[in-house]
Motif scaffolding. Structure first.
Motif, short mmCIF file in Angstrom:
data_model
loop_
_atom_site.label_atom_id
_atom_site.label_comp_id
_atom_site.label_asym_id
_atom_site.label_seq_id
_atom_site.Cartn_x
_atom_site.Cartn_y
_atom_site.Cartn_z
N LEU A 20 4.86 2.64 4.13
CA LEU A 20 4.21 3.19 3.20
C LEU A 20 2.86 2.60 2.77
O LEU A 20 2.15 3.22 2.25
CB LEU A 20 5.08 3.66 2.05
CG LEU A 20 6.18 4.86 2.30
CD1 LEU A 20 7.07 4.89 1.34
CD2 LEU A 20 5.51 6.25 2.83
N MET A 21 2.70 1.25 2.89
CA MET A 21 1.55 0.66 2.70
C MET A 21 0.63 1.05 3.33
O MET A 21 -0.65 1.01 2.81
CB MET A 21 1.79 -0.82 2.71
CG MET A 21 2.64 -1.67 1.88
SD MET A 21 2.28 -1.73 0.21
CE MET A 21 3.52 -2.35 -0.57
N THR A 22 0.80 1.63 4.37
CA THR A 22 -0.41 2.12 5.38
C THR A 22 -0.28 3.75 5.38
O THR A 22 -1.36 4.21 5.89
CB THR A 22 -0.18 1.76 6.91
OG1 THR A 22 0.97 2.39 7.41
CG2 THR A 22 -0.23 0.12 6.94
N HIS A 23 0.21 4.34 4.36
CA HIS A 23 0.23 5.77 4.51
C HIS A 23 -0.83 6.34 3.58
O HIS A 23 -1.26 5.89 2.39
CB HIS A 23 1.45 6.13 3.67
CG HIS A 23 1.65 7.73 3.99
ND1 HIS A 23 1.27 8.88 3.63
CD2 HIS A 23 2.55 8.37 4.90
CE1 HIS A 23 1.26 9.85 4.17
NE2 HIS A 23 2.34 9.57 4.90
N PRO A 24 -1.81 7.29 4.36
CA PRO A 24 -3.00 7.42 3.28
C PRO A 24 -2.68 8.35 2.21
O PRO A 24 -3.77 8.48 1.42
CB PRO A 24 -3.71 8.25 4.60
CG PRO A 24 -2.96 8.69 5.42
CD PRO A 24 -1.71 7.83 5.61
N GLU A 25 -1.63 9.01 2.09
CA GLU A 25 -1.31 10.15 1.34
C GLU A 25 -0.11 9.59 0.23
O GLU A 25 0.06 10.35 -0.77
CB GLU A 25 -1.05 11.30 1.61
CG GLU A 25 -2.16 11.90 2.65
CD GLU A 25 -3.43 12.24 1.97
OE1 GLU A 25 -3.36 12.47 0.73
OE2 GLU A 25 -4.36 12.64 2.86
#
Length: 328
Positions: A20-25
């Motif tokens: 989730l560190m790379t999730h945009p939303e």
């Protein structure tokens, strides 16, 4: 979107945070742990140092503040959280076994009474995407049934018998040490366990039936000395023989447009850290051997949970999940 991870100290919880560190939303704002309350998340997950300053907390189920919650807890624990979260408008993906099976089957297989029953879509997106869309609550599949079902799905309506043989890494047993996972007991060996009675067999039978199959289904898992990954060999005995070209065409069509299914030689090292499932098939007429490889902590747990969240919320299905695998 604020995300809570209930049971964030385990392997699946750590993978949810990492991905989730790379999730945009989505942003992880709540990471719960009874044992580690008050300590930085990076004390338990040192690989995330520099990426998060989250601290473990231990709120009551009714006090969790978030838009979305992942339940990365053992079976029987999830049923204590689902109602309080849903009543407050928090959407949920449950990574435990508590809602994967019909109530009577769950109680028989797991030997407990279910105290908070809900019907939940079974979140294997490549098979049941439409049921996941716009759902408020989704049950994430088990790791073994994910790799097994994806290996056999295209041939399910044509199968008379399906025999699954899976090799799994040690992380599938969780992060609590035991005699089974003690290094000297695992290294240099292959250890079959629960030869005919693994709990995940019920999910495998359920999903074959959902795919229109009346095949008899069997499953034996083996523990192998690797950290992560599941390699499943599915022996699919057909009603009528099929040639190699016909079988390959069936798989290409079934998985056309599926981002996370790759039809190539399955290798655990080629999916490590990713949400991919690699599948290859070989036919000898009346028997097809289909082999799949997944990372048990990603496509078998945290990654698939995020994939389900993305479908539920209308995000790109691969959001937060485009990190390439790590090979070697």
């Amino acid at each position: 979107m604020d995300v809570a991870i209930v049971g964030a100290s385990g392997y699946a919880g750590g993978e949810l945070i990492r991905l989730l560190m790379t999730h945009p939303e989505a942003e992880v704002t709540v990471a719960t742990s009874r044992a580690l309350e008050g300590r930085p998340v990076t004390d338990q997950h040192p690989h995330l140092r520099g990426y998060t300053d989250c601290v473990f907390t231990n709120p009551a189920a009714g006090d969790i503040e978030a838009d979305f919650a992942f339940l990365a807890v053992p079976h029987t624990a999830a049923m204590n959280y689902v109602s309080p979260l849903l009543e407050r408008g928090i959407r949920v993906v449950d990574l435990s076994a508590d809602y994967r099976l019909p109530r009577d089957v769950y109680e028989r297989i797991y030997g407990v009474s279910h105290t908070d029953w809900f019907e939940a879509p079974y979140g294997l997106p490549e098979i049941s995407r439409e049921g996941v869309k716009n759902a408020r609550f989704v049950s994430n599949p088990g790791c073994f049934p994910t790799g097994a079902t994806l290996a056999a799905a295209p041939l399910a309506p044509h199968a008379a018998h399906v025999i699954y043989d899976s090799k799994t890494g040690v992380s599938g047993a969780g992060d609590n040490p035991s005699a089974t996972t003690h290094y000297p007991n695992v290294a240099d060996g292959i250890n079959p366990y629960k030869w005919t009675s693994h709990r995940h067999l019920a999910e495998m039978k359920q999903e074959l039936a959902r795919l229109g199959s009346t095949a008899a289904c069997y499953f034996t898992p083996h523990l192998v000395p690797v950290n992560r990954g599941i390699l499943t060999t599915a022996h699919i005995l057909l009603d009528e023989p099929m040639g190699q070209e016909e079988v390959e065409a069936l798989y290409r069509e079934f998985y056309r447009g599926e981002y996370f299914v790759r039809l190539q030689r399955p290798m655990l090292s080629a999916v490590r850290g990713s949400n991919f499932c690699d599948i290859a098939v070989e036919s000898e007429g009346s028997r097809v051997v289909a082999v799949s490889a997944i990372d048990n902590l990603v496509k078998g747990a945290a990654g698939q949970a995020i994939q389900n969240m993305n479908i539920m919320c209308g995000y790109a299905e691969n959001a937060g999940l485009t990190v390439p695998p790590c090979l070697p």
